[in-house]
Design a protein around this motif. Sequence first.
Motif, PDB file in Angstrom:
ATOM      1  N   TYR A  14      45.097  21.859  75.246  1.00 44.83           N
ATOM      2  CA  TYR A  14      45.341  20.629  76.003  1.00 44.83           C
ATOM      3  C   TYR A  14      44.052  19.821  76.145  1.00 44.83           C
ATOM      4  O   TYR A  14      44.046  18.610  75.950  1.00 44.83           O
ATOM      5  CB  TYR A  14      45.931  20.973  77.379  1.00 44.83           C
ATOM      6  CG  TYR A  14      45.935  19.808  78.335  1.00 44.83           C
ATOM      7  CD1 TYR A  14      46.868  18.786  78.203  1.00 44.83           C
ATOM      8  CD2 TYR A  14      45.003  19.722  79.360  1.00 44.83           C
ATOM      9  CE1 TYR A  14      46.866  17.694  79.067  1.00 44.83           C
ATOM     10  CE2 TYR A  14      45.000  18.647  80.229  1.00 44.83           C
ATOM     11  CZ  TYR A  14      45.928  17.635  80.076  1.00 44.83           C
ATOM     12  OH  TYR A  14      45.917  16.559  80.933  1.00 44.83           O
ATOM     13  N   GLY A  19      44.584  16.151  76.714  1.00 40.97           N
ATOM     14  CA  GLY A  19      43.773  16.118  77.928  1.00 40.97           C
ATOM     15  C   GLY A  19      42.667  15.083  77.876  1.00 40.97           C
ATOM     16  O   GLY A  19      42.345  14.445  78.877  1.00 40.97           O
ATOM     17  N   HIS A  22      44.325  11.793  78.669  1.00 40.32           N
ATOM     18  CA  HIS A  22      44.672  11.742  80.091  1.00 40.32           C
ATOM     19  C   HIS A  22      43.436  11.535  80.951  1.00 40.32           C
ATOM     20  O   HIS A  22      43.481  10.809  81.947  1.00 40.32           O
ATOM     21  CB  HIS A  22      45.386  13.028  80.522  1.00 40.32           C
ATOM     22  CG  HIS A  22      46.716  13.214  79.869  1.00 40.32           C
ATOM     23  ND1 HIS A  22      47.458  14.362  80.043  1.00 40.32           N
ATOM     24  CD2 HIS A  22      47.444  12.427  79.044  1.00 40.32           C
ATOM     25  CE1 HIS A  22      48.582  14.264  79.348  1.00 40.32           C
ATOM     26  NE2 HIS A  22      48.591  13.100  78.735  1.00 40.32           N
ATOM     27  N   GLY A  23      42.344  12.177  80.566  1.00 40.54           N
ATOM     28  CA  GLY A  23      41.104  12.076  81.334  1.00 40.54           C
ATOM     29  C   GLY A  23      40.319  10.803  81.085  1.00 40.54           C
ATOM     30  O   GLY A  23      39.338  10.533  81.773  1.00 40.54           O
ATOM     31  N   SER A  37      50.880  12.171  73.758  1.00 37.35           N
ATOM     32  CA  SER A  37      50.150  12.248  75.028  1.00 37.35           C
ATOM     33  C   SER A  37      51.040  11.848  76.200  1.00 37.35           C
ATOM     34  O   SER A  37      50.906  12.385  77.300  1.00 37.35           O
ATOM     35  CB  SER A  37      48.888  11.386  74.984  1.00 37.35           C
ATOM     36  OG  SER A  37      49.182  10.007  75.025  1.00 37.35           O
ATOM     37  N   ARG A  38      51.951  10.924  75.972  1.00 36.52           N
ATOM     38  CA  ARG A  38      52.875  10.533  77.040  1.00 36.52           C
ATOM     39  C   ARG A  38      53.879  11.658  77.322  1.00 36.52           C
ATOM     40  O   ARG A  38      54.192  11.934  78.476  1.00 36.52           O
ATOM     41  CB  ARG A  38      53.581   9.223  76.686  1.00 36.52           C
ATOM     42  CG  ARG A  38      52.648   8.014  76.831  1.00 36.52           C
ATOM     43  CD  ARG A  38      53.313   6.719  76.413  1.00 36.52           C
ATOM     44  NE  ARG A  38      54.541   6.457  77.143  1.00 36.52           N
ATOM     45  CZ  ARG A  38      54.613   5.895  78.348  1.00 36.52           C
ATOM     46  NH1 ARG A  38      53.509   5.530  78.978  1.00 36.52           N
ATOM     47  NH2 ARG A  38      55.783   5.682  78.919  1.00 36.52           N
ATOM     48  N   ALA A  41      52.098  14.027  79.354  1.00 43.43           N
ATOM     49  CA  ALA A  41      51.964  13.529  80.729  1.00 43.43           C
ATOM     50  C   ALA A  41      53.240  13.791  81.524  1.00 43.43           C
ATOM     51  O   ALA A  41      53.177  14.110  82.717  1.00 43.43           O
ATOM     52  CB  ALA A  41      51.627  12.041  80.723  1.00 43.43           C
ATOM     53  N   GLN A  44      53.052  17.387  82.432  1.00 41.19           N
ATOM     54  CA  GLN A  44      52.040  17.608  83.471  1.00 41.19           C
ATOM     55  C   GLN A  44      52.366  16.891  84.783  1.00 41.19           C
ATOM     56  O   GLN A  44      51.699  17.122  85.784  1.00 41.19           O
ATOM     57  CB  GLN A  44      50.669  17.116  82.969  1.00 41.19           C
ATOM     58  CG  GLN A  44      50.196  17.742  81.689  1.00 41.19           C
ATOM     59  CD  GLN A  44      49.624  19.128  81.880  1.00 41.19           C
ATOM     60  OE1 GLN A  44      49.310  19.535  82.984  1.00 41.19           O
ATOM     61  NE2 GLN A  44      49.503  19.866  80.802  1.00 41.19           N
ATOM     62  N   ASP A  46      51.999  13.596  85.212  1.00 40.03           N
ATOM     63  CA  ASP A  46      50.920  12.614  85.350  1.00 40.03           C
ATOM     64  C   ASP A  46      51.471  11.185  85.275  1.00 40.03           C
ATOM     65  O   ASP A  46      51.352  10.500  84.258  1.00 40.03           O
ATOM     66  CB  ASP A  46      49.877  12.858  84.258  1.00 40.03           C
ATOM     67  CG  ASP A  46      48.610  12.049  84.433  1.00 40.03           C
ATOM     68  OD1 ASP A  46      48.597  11.113  85.258  1.00 40.03           O
ATOM     69  OD2 ASP A  46      47.635  12.354  83.721  1.00 40.03           O
ATOM     70  N   SER A  48      50.408   8.502  86.706  1.00 38.22           N
ATOM     71  CA  SER A  48      49.387   7.456  86.581  1.00 38.22           C
ATOM     72  C   SER A  48      49.046   7.201  85.111  1.00 38.22           C
ATOM     73  O   SER A  48      48.866   6.050  84.708  1.00 38.22           O
ATOM     74  CB  SER A  48      48.138   7.798  87.389  1.00 38.22           C
ATOM     75  OG  SER A  48      47.512   8.947  86.884  1.00 38.22           O
ATOM     76  N   TYR A  49      48.968   8.248  84.297  1.00 44.00           N
ATOM     77  CA  TYR A  49      48.713   8.049  82.868  1.00 44.00           C
ATOM     78  C   TYR A  49      49.879   7.314  82.218  1.00 44.00           C
ATOM     79  O   TYR A  49      49.681   6.408  81.401  1.00 44.00           O
ATOM     80  CB  TYR A  49      48.475   9.385  82.162  1.00 44.00           C
ATOM     81  CG  TYR A  49      48.223   9.215  80.678  1.00 44.00           C
ATOM     82  CD1 TYR A  49      46.982   8.797  80.220  1.00 44.00           C
ATOM     83  CD2 TYR A  49      49.223   9.450  79.744  1.00 44.00           C
ATOM     84  CE1 TYR A  49      46.743   8.616  78.864  1.00 44.00           C
ATOM     85  CE2 TYR A  49      48.996   9.278  78.389  1.00 44.00           C
ATOM     86  CZ  TYR A  49      47.753   8.859  77.955  1.00 44.00           C
ATOM     87  OH  TYR A  49      47.532   8.673  76.608  1.00 44.00           O
TER      88      TYR A  49
END
Length: 124
Positions: A14, A19, A22-23, A37-38, A41, A44, A46, A48-49
């Motif tokens: 990740y 990751g 996302h970071g 990546s979505r 997310a 996870q 996430d 906000s991402y």
Amino acid sequence: MPTPPCPCGRSESYEKCCGRFHGGTAAAPTAEALMRSRYCAFVQGDASYLLRTWHPRTRPARLDLDPGMRWTGLEILDTADGSAFHTTGTVTFRASYRGGSLHERSRFERVDGAWVYADGEFLD
């Protein structure tokens, strides 16, 4: 003990895969990478991402994710355009979750050089 692969389905960890997107230390270089990546997310939780990578024209004001949703796998079925040389692209995928799956063709566009999710069409 070996590091588990990224939830997006790639063999990298990740941290080395989604990751870094996302970071904020890297940007997804292709529409498919952004799609993966979505998905990750969503796995996870996430939100906000997901909102950051949503086209401003179609982005909702907020996103409430279901904490009980358990995503179990991603299969990329087709891609069209969406490379470093394109401004638009589509990714057709099936995302599995406990109890079913989601089959979608997602459209992506570049905004200020970055890939973002524009919208999608459910196929099943």
